[in-house]
Scaffold this motif. Structure first.
Motif, PDB file in Angstrom:
ATOM      1  N   ASN A  35       0.726  -1.206  -0.082  1.00  0.00           N
ATOM      2  CA  ASN A  35       0.011   0.164   0.012  1.00  0.00           C
ATOM      3  C   ASN A  35       0.862   1.301  -0.120  1.00  0.00           C
ATOM      4  OD1 ASN A  35      -2.193  -1.666   0.092  1.00  0.00           O
ATOM      5  ND2 ASN A  35      -2.104  -1.410   2.350  1.00  0.00           N
ATOM      6  N   LEU A  36       2.061   1.036  -0.692  1.00  0.00           N
ATOM      7  CA  LEU A  36       2.830   2.668  -0.954  1.00  0.00           C
ATOM      8  C   LEU A  36       1.945   3.535  -1.509  1.00  0.00           C
ATOM      9  CD1 LEU A  36       5.643   3.714  -0.288  1.00  0.00           C
ATOM     10  CD2 LEU A  36       6.129   3.032  -3.043  1.00  0.00           C
ATOM     11  N   ILE A  37       2.014   4.916  -0.801  1.00  0.00           N
ATOM     12  CA  ILE A  37       1.207   5.769  -1.338  1.00  0.00           C
ATOM     13  C   ILE A  37       1.881   6.352  -2.728  1.00  0.00           C
ATOM     14  CG2 ILE A  37       0.387   8.195  -1.150  1.00  0.00           C
ATOM     15  CD1 ILE A  37       0.092   7.429   1.865  1.00  0.00           C
ATOM     16  N   PRO A  38       1.606   6.466  -4.016  1.00  0.00           N
ATOM     17  CA  PRO A  38       2.180   6.881  -5.045  1.00  0.00           C
ATOM     18  C   PRO A  38       2.719   8.378  -4.814  1.00  0.00           C
ATOM     19  CG  PRO A  38       0.178   5.948  -5.725  1.00  0.00           C
ATOM     20  CD  PRO A  38      -0.061   5.931  -4.335  1.00  0.00           C
ATOM     21  N   GLY A  39       4.047   8.472  -5.443  1.00  0.00           N
ATOM     22  CA  GLY A  39       4.543   9.701  -5.408  1.00  0.00           C
ATOM     23  C   GLY A  39       3.927  11.280  -5.426  1.00  0.00           C
ATOM     24  N   GLU A  75      -4.612  17.010  10.427  1.00  0.00           N
ATOM     25  CA  GLU A  75      -3.993  15.847   9.661  1.00  0.00           C
ATOM     26  C   GLU A  75      -4.939  14.722   9.653  1.00  0.00           C
ATOM     27  OE1 GLU A  75       0.243  13.722  10.722  1.00  0.00           O
ATOM     28  OE2 GLU A  75      -1.333  13.398  12.113  1.00  0.00           O
ATOM     29  N   LYS A  76      -5.900  14.470  10.816  1.00  0.00           N
ATOM     30  CA  LYS A  76      -6.956  13.393  10.460  1.00  0.00           C
ATOM     31  C   LYS A  76      -7.905  13.653   9.369  1.00  0.00           C
ATOM     32  CE  LYS A  76      -8.001  11.697  14.990  1.00  0.00           C
ATOM     33  NZ  LYS A  76      -8.727  11.613  16.193  1.00  0.00           N
ATOM     34  N   GLN A  77      -8.103  15.232   9.124  1.00  0.00           N
ATOM     35  CA  GLN A  77      -9.139  15.557   7.953  1.00  0.00           C
ATOM     36  C   GLN A  77      -8.204  15.204   6.727  1.00  0.00           C
ATOM     37  OE1 GLN A  77     -12.133  16.476   8.494  1.00  0.00           O
ATOM     38  NE2 GLN A  77     -11.750  15.942  10.619  1.00  0.00           N
ATOM     39  N   ILE A  78      -7.179  15.757   6.820  1.00  0.00           N
ATOM     40  CA  ILE A  78      -6.156  15.421   5.406  1.00  0.00           C
ATOM     41  C   ILE A  78      -6.218  13.905   4.885  1.00  0.00           C
ATOM     42  CG2 ILE A  78      -3.933  15.572   4.408  1.00  0.00           C
ATOM     43  CD1 ILE A  78      -3.280  17.997   6.281  1.00  0.00           C
ATOM     44  N   LYS A  80      -8.410  11.607   6.037  1.00  0.00           N
ATOM     45  CA  LYS A  80      -9.826  11.029   5.626  1.00  0.00           C
ATOM     46  C   LYS A  80     -10.074  11.530   4.154  1.00  0.00           C
ATOM     47  CE  LYS A  80     -14.349  11.567   7.303  1.00  0.00           C
ATOM     48  NZ  LYS A  80     -15.354  12.382   8.405  1.00  0.00           N
ATOM     49  N   ARG A  81      -9.585  12.956   3.841  1.00  0.00           N
ATOM     50  CA  ARG A  81     -10.039  13.440   2.503  1.00  0.00           C
ATOM     51  C   ARG A  81      -9.339  12.553   1.543  1.00  0.00           C
ATOM     52  NH1 ARG A  81      -8.406  19.583   1.534  1.00  0.00           N
ATOM     53  NH2 ARG A  81      -7.060  18.748   2.988  1.00  0.00           N
ATOM     54  N   PHE A  82      -8.047  12.324   1.644  1.00  0.00           N
ATOM     55  CA  PHE A  82      -7.224  11.519   0.706  1.00  0.00           C
ATOM     56  C   PHE A  82      -7.370   9.890   0.672  1.00  0.00           C
ATOM     57  CE2 PHE A  82      -5.052  15.401   0.405  1.00  0.00           C
ATOM     58  CZ  PHE A  82      -4.623  15.613  -0.966  1.00  0.00           C
ATOM     59  N   LYS A  83      -8.209   9.502   1.858  1.00  0.00           N
ATOM     60  CA  LYS A  83      -8.653   8.036   2.044  1.00  0.00           C
ATOM     61  C   LYS A  83      -7.356   7.372   2.318  1.00  0.00           C
ATOM     62  CE  LYS A  83     -13.003   8.215  -0.509  1.00  0.00           C
ATOM     63  NZ  LYS A  83     -13.157   9.117  -1.557  1.00  0.00           N
ATOM     64  N   VAL A  84      -6.595   7.921   3.094  1.00  0.00           N
ATOM     65  CA  VAL A  84      -5.301   7.268   3.539  1.00  0.00           C
ATOM     66  C   VAL A  84      -5.190   7.077   5.154  1.00  0.00           C
ATOM     67  CG1 VAL A  84      -2.848   7.707   3.876  1.00  0.00           C
ATOM     68  CG2 VAL A  84      -3.929   8.140   1.846  1.00  0.00           C
ATOM     69  N   ASP A  85      -4.829   5.686   5.661  1.00  0.00           N
ATOM     70  CA  ASP A  85      -4.708   5.554   7.002  1.00  0.00           C
ATOM     71  C   ASP A  85      -3.471   6.242   7.650  1.00  0.00           C
ATOM     72  OD1 ASP A  85      -2.927   3.507   6.884  1.00  0.00           O
ATOM     73  OD2 ASP A  85      -4.674   2.110   6.579  1.00  0.00           O
ATOM     74  N   ALA A  90       2.509   6.418   7.385  1.00  0.00           N
ATOM     75  CA  ALA A  90       3.971   6.283   8.043  1.00  0.00           C
ATOM     76  C   ALA A  90       4.775   5.617   7.305  1.00  0.00           C
ATOM     77  CB  ALA A  90       3.511   5.911   9.389  1.00  0.00           C
ATOM     78  N   ARG A  91       4.402   4.292   6.870  1.00  0.00           N
ATOM     79  CA  ARG A  91       5.074   3.291   6.060  1.00  0.00           C
ATOM     80  C   ARG A  91       5.588   4.188   4.729  1.00  0.00           C
ATOM     81  NH1 ARG A  91       1.217  -0.508   7.323  1.00  0.00           N
ATOM     82  NH2 ARG A  91       0.289   0.000   5.248  1.00  0.00           N
ATOM     83  N   SER A  92       4.758   4.552   3.909  1.00  0.00           N
ATOM     84  CA  SER A  92       5.272   5.481   3.018  1.00  0.00           C
ATOM     85  C   SER A  92       6.187   6.521   2.840  1.00  0.00           C
ATOM     86  CB  SER A  92       3.906   5.921   2.056  1.00  0.00           C
ATOM     87  OG  SER A  92       3.077   4.958   1.816  1.00  0.00           O
ATOM     88  N   TYR A  93       5.962   7.126   3.918  1.00  0.00           N
ATOM     89  CA  TYR A  93       6.773   8.361   4.463  1.00  0.00           C
ATOM     90  C   TYR A  93       8.171   7.637   4.957  1.00  0.00           C
ATOM     91  CZ  TYR A  93       8.668  12.703   6.041  1.00  0.00           C
ATOM     92  OH  TYR A  93       9.434  13.818   6.240  1.00  0.00           O
ATOM     93  N   GLY A  94       8.153   6.699   5.417  1.00  0.00           N
ATOM     94  CA  GLY A  94       9.480   6.004   5.869  1.00  0.00           C
ATOM     95  C   GLY A  94      10.202   5.466   4.686  1.00  0.00           C
ATOM     96  N   TYR A  95       9.569   4.851   3.678  1.00  0.00           N
ATOM     97  CA  TYR A  95      10.069   4.426   2.616  1.00  0.00           C
ATOM     98  C   TYR A  95      10.462   5.544   1.824  1.00  0.00           C
ATOM     99  CZ  TYR A  95      10.460   2.734  -2.137  1.00  0.00           C
ATOM    100  OH  TYR A  95      11.151   2.331  -3.376  1.00  0.00           O
TER     101      TYR A  95
END
Length: 128
Positions: A35-39, A75-78, A80-85, A90-95
């Motif tokens: 589930n890596l968030i695309p760039g 941050e929660k609202q952001i 929610k708007r992007f449908k990201v948990d 955190a995993r994507s940011y770490g990657y």
């Protein structure tokens, strides 16, 4: 006033890239997490995150706790708007932090988005 936002984000991007170099020198995470968030989408999320940070800093809250609560709400609202948990973020940011070249591309997009927003013509107030 918007220039301050761009400048602040640029410095934050440089700091984060620098911090990303430290872990990448130690051990690079070669596999992409599930589930890596695309760039491009990550750039959109980070743009909103930095705008939220700026809004909170402008609130002039005296307490760090109050600032953190306000930011966490935004941050929660952001997310929610992007449908990201938060875990996927955190995993994507770490990657991306462990892959400085990819993070640099993302932050170039963030800076461009903020620059475009700051240069966009402001709507004129309605005449009464």
């Amino acid at each position: 006033m918007r220039w301050h936002l761009i400048k602040q984000t640029s410095w934050m991007a440089l700091f984060m890239l620098g911090m990303g170099l430290i872990p990448s020198c130690q051990s690079e995470q070669n596999t992409k997490p599930d589930n890596l968030i695309p760039g491009d989408r990550m750039a959109d999320i980070l743009t909103e995150v930095h705008k939220a940070e700026t809004r909170v800093s402008r609130l002039g809250l005296r307490s760090v706790d109050s600032s953190n609560i306000a930011y966490k709400h935004m941050e929660k609202q952001i997310f929610k708007r992007f449908k990201v948990d938060t875990a996927a973020y955190a995993r994507s940011y770490g990657y991306y932090s462990s892959h400085p070249r990819e993070m640099e591309v993302i932050y170039k997009q963030v800076v461009e988005k903020l620059k475009k927003e700051s240069e966009a013509p402001k709507p004129k107030p309605a005449k009464s």
